[in-house]
Design an enzyme around this catalytic site. Structure first.
Site: not given
Length: 698
Positions: A317, A354, A358, A389, A411
């Site tokens: 990853d 979220d 990030e 996603r 987003k």
């Protein structure tokens, strides 16, 4: 988990005493039969012991004095005992590690949710009485009774007893951080946990079972090597058996000399068969799993450790492995005709559901730029998923204040947002596409923000490639291992990071299905694949990979799908896992090379000794100028036993790993252990011969 506290030395008294006792208890025929090579030595020891008893009543064993037969018999028994000791010492280290793990296991009380028919509330119950599916409440300062999944609540959890990491971690319902482990402690707030295992099946219990030497099964390579050793043993057995009638015929034909004794033939057989690797093979396998545990990685089987050494493709990853993983929002790039304020407000609203670092960084950057969060009724949050996603919110029309229309704020990855916008009849402006491409070329990650069918702009997320990672990938490349970076970023970003990190290939915009397909593709080409993962969406790929390292902080599904668990939850540990597996294979190969090369010197020691009376010309083969036939035979037998003892540290510690290619490793192996296996016995046997002569034992 605090790394198991073992004695400072492998020959510490706390390990030596049990190992010495176990060396004798392993003399049971049933135990010896499991190791075919050493079983031959075991039978030879019994036979020479009987020959010694026979020589006491009769006039020697075909000319051999009883003292010589006894000496050979004793050293053959020592050969068996030394092999048993090596295996017992390796098992003792594993048992010491298991004992330290048992010290972490705690029986505690839990608050179990009562069934509705018994009335609402929480019922105190002991942890051993819980069963899979039970729901428990764990409050501040409570110990988690058994492994489970958080179904409600958010809390800070101290996992230092399991991972060794002193910093507490956050566990919450949903996502990849919902798994809790029995024995950890909740520091703040509360959690409602659904138990996922029965007593005796917890992660800690499995850890103990994994490191128990008794649980270790032979790996395919180990089985193949055992078959090779058995074949060599049978060949030497047949050859040795034919020497007796050959000697009888030769003595009769020449009318001179003596027939070779059974004691000498047994000594020859034991010295020629691969006793060194045969005696140390099991210890090498047990020690391999032990070394993996010392790296804070639990392997479910020796097969997993061995497969790590054969891996030729690594799937890594990007986030947390190749880069530091702390991507932060650094800039907004509005689309043509869109004000910066509108982009900030939309990015803020779309990032509220979220909970990733990030997402939180976008919220923080938007607030610093002046965006204000307003409370709105009837909001529907859209959580991020690996398939879409994207994340966002659906705002009711009256509350939006943005063009007086229902608002679907999204987003996410640029390509995913583009498809979403196009499905609503919109399109992405060329200027916005170019802005995203420019962000990608810098190695940053672009995220697009959309309001319904209109793209509002781009958010730049910056990440940093880890120092020294490029050099490590270069080492893997020299070993013939291909590295593949897996990322959800677009292809431009992935290409920039891949070039900076020095990986061989990359998979961009990866979904769980893409990972699984890539692993199957490489396996279809006959390659062994290793990967890491921590989430439920990683479970299918982990289950498919040949070496699957699940993070200890990951979900229960990931840990069950993998064949290794990294207690430190460090994705870069995969590189160390491969190195440990390589070291295991190198150790086994080095000892095998040394063992087989040993035979040459023993041949020059024993063959001239047993036939020189019939064929004096064979004295020319006595290159070591050994004092007498009996001294030559006994010196070879003694060396054959002692070399096992001297190689025990190498078997347990392993050959030092060096990141070079297979051809270079083979050359080095032959130079050190092949040439060493030829030279060392000549020196050792000669020194033992001098000592025997000096003390008048021959």
């Amino acid at each position: 988990m605090n790394k198991p506290s073992l004695p400072a030395s492998m020959f510490d008294a706390t390990l030596m005493r049990p190992a010495l006792w176990a060396a004798f208890t392993k003399l049971s025929p049933r135990v010896q039969f499991r190791n075919p090579v050493m079983f031959i030595v075991y039978i030879g020891s019994i036979l020479t012991t009987l020959l010694w008893l026979h020589s006491l009543d009769f006039d020697g064993d075909t000319g051999m004095p009883p003292a010589f037969v006894l000496a050979v018999s004793i050293w053959l028994w020592f050969t068996v005992l030394f092999a048993n000791f090596a295996e017992a010492l390796a098992e003792g280290r594993s048992k010491a590690q298991a004992a330290s793990l048992r010290g972490l296991r705690k029986d505690t009380w839990a608050k179990k949710l009562q069934q509705p028919r018994h009335g609402a509330g929480w019922l105190p119950i002991q942890a051993p009485e819980l069963r899979r599916g039970d729901v428990v409440l764990v409050e501040a300062q409570d110990v988690v009774p058994l492994d489970g999944e958080v179904i409600e609540g958010v809390a800070s959890v101290d996992e230092s007893a399991i991972t060794g990491e002193s910093a507490p971690v956050v566990r919450e319902s949903g996502g990849d951080f919902s798994a809790v482990t029995g024995g950890t402690r909740v520091l703040s707030d509360w959690l409602v946990v659904r138990i996922s295992v029965n007593p005796g099946e917890s992660f800690l219990d499995r850890m103990i079972g994994m490191v128990e030497a008794a649980k270790r099964q032979k790996t395919p390579n180990e089985i193949a090597l055992t078959i090779l050793l058995v074949a060599l043993t049978l060949v030497f057995l047949v050859v040795t058996a034919t020497l007796l009638p050959f000697s009888q015929f030769s003595v009769g034909a020449a009318g001179a000399g003596t027939v070779v004794s059974l004691t000498a033939l047994v000594a020859l057989l034991v010295c020629l068969i691969p006793t060194t690797i045969g005696g140390l093979l099991s210890a090498v396998g047990v020690a391999g799993m032990s070394r993996m545990l010392q790296a804070n990685v639990i392997a479910t089987s020796g097969r997993a450790v061995e497969a790590a050494g054969d891996v030729d493709v690594l799937l890594l990853d990007k986030t947390g492995t190749i880069t530091h993983g702390n991507r932060q929002a650094s800039a907004f790039f509005p689309a043509p005709g869109i004000s910066a304020e509108r982009l900030w407000r939309a990015a803020l609203a779309a990032s509220l559901p979220d909970e990733t670092p990030e997402g939180r960084s976008i919220v923080e950057l938007a607030r610093r730029n002046g965006a204000v969060e307003t409370a709105v009724e009837g909001v529907r949050f859209v959580a991020f998923s690996a398939q879409t996603r994207m994340s966002g919110v659906d705002l009711p029309a009256p509350a939006a204040n943005l063009d007086d229309a229902p608002v679907l704020l999204r987003k996410g990855a640029v390509e995913a947002v583009r498809k979403h916008v196009e499905s609503l009849g919109g399109h992405m402006a060329p200027e916005t596409t170019r802005a995203a491409q420019e962000v990608s070329r810098r190695g940053s990650t672009p995220l697009a923000v959309a309001d319904g069918a209109r793209v509002l702009g781009i958010v730049e997320l910056k990440d940093i490639v880890k120092t020294g990672i490029k050099e490590r990938f270069a080492e893997l490349r020299r070993m013939g291992i291909k590295t593949v970076m897996i990322t959800g970023d677009n292809k431009l970003t992935a290409a920039a990071i891949a070039a900076e990190a020095g990986v061989d290939d990359f998979l961009a915009e990866a979904t769980p299905e893409d990972k699984l397909a890539l692993i199957r593709q490489y396996q279809g080409e006959g390659r062994l694949v290793a990967m890491t993962g921590d989430g439920t969406n990683d479970a299918p790929a982990l289950a498919q990979a040949d070496v699957a390292v699940a993070m200890g902080s990951g979900t229960q599904a990931a840990k069950e799908a993998g064949n290794m668990v990294d207690l430190d939850s460090n994705p870069t540990k995969l590189l160390e896992v491969v190195e440990t597996g390589k070291a295991l294979l190198m150790t086994r190969g080095s000892l095998t090379t040394f063992s087989i090369a040993n035979d040459v010197a023993k041949y020059f020691a024993i063959i001239p000794a047993i036939f020189v009376s019939t064929y004096p010309q064979l004295g020319a083969l006595n290159l070591m100028r050994l004092a007498s036939p009996s001294s030559a035979i006994l010196s070879a037998v003694i060396f054959n036993a002692l070399v096992i003892v001297f190689l025990i540290p190498l078997a347990l510690k392993g050959v030092r790993y060096r990141p070079v290619g297979a051809a270079a490793l083979l050359r080095r192996n032959l130079a050190i252990y092949g040439l060493g296996g030829l030279v060392v016995p000549f020196i050792g046997i000669k020194l033992i011969d001098w000592l025997l002569v000096a003390v008048h034992l021959t």
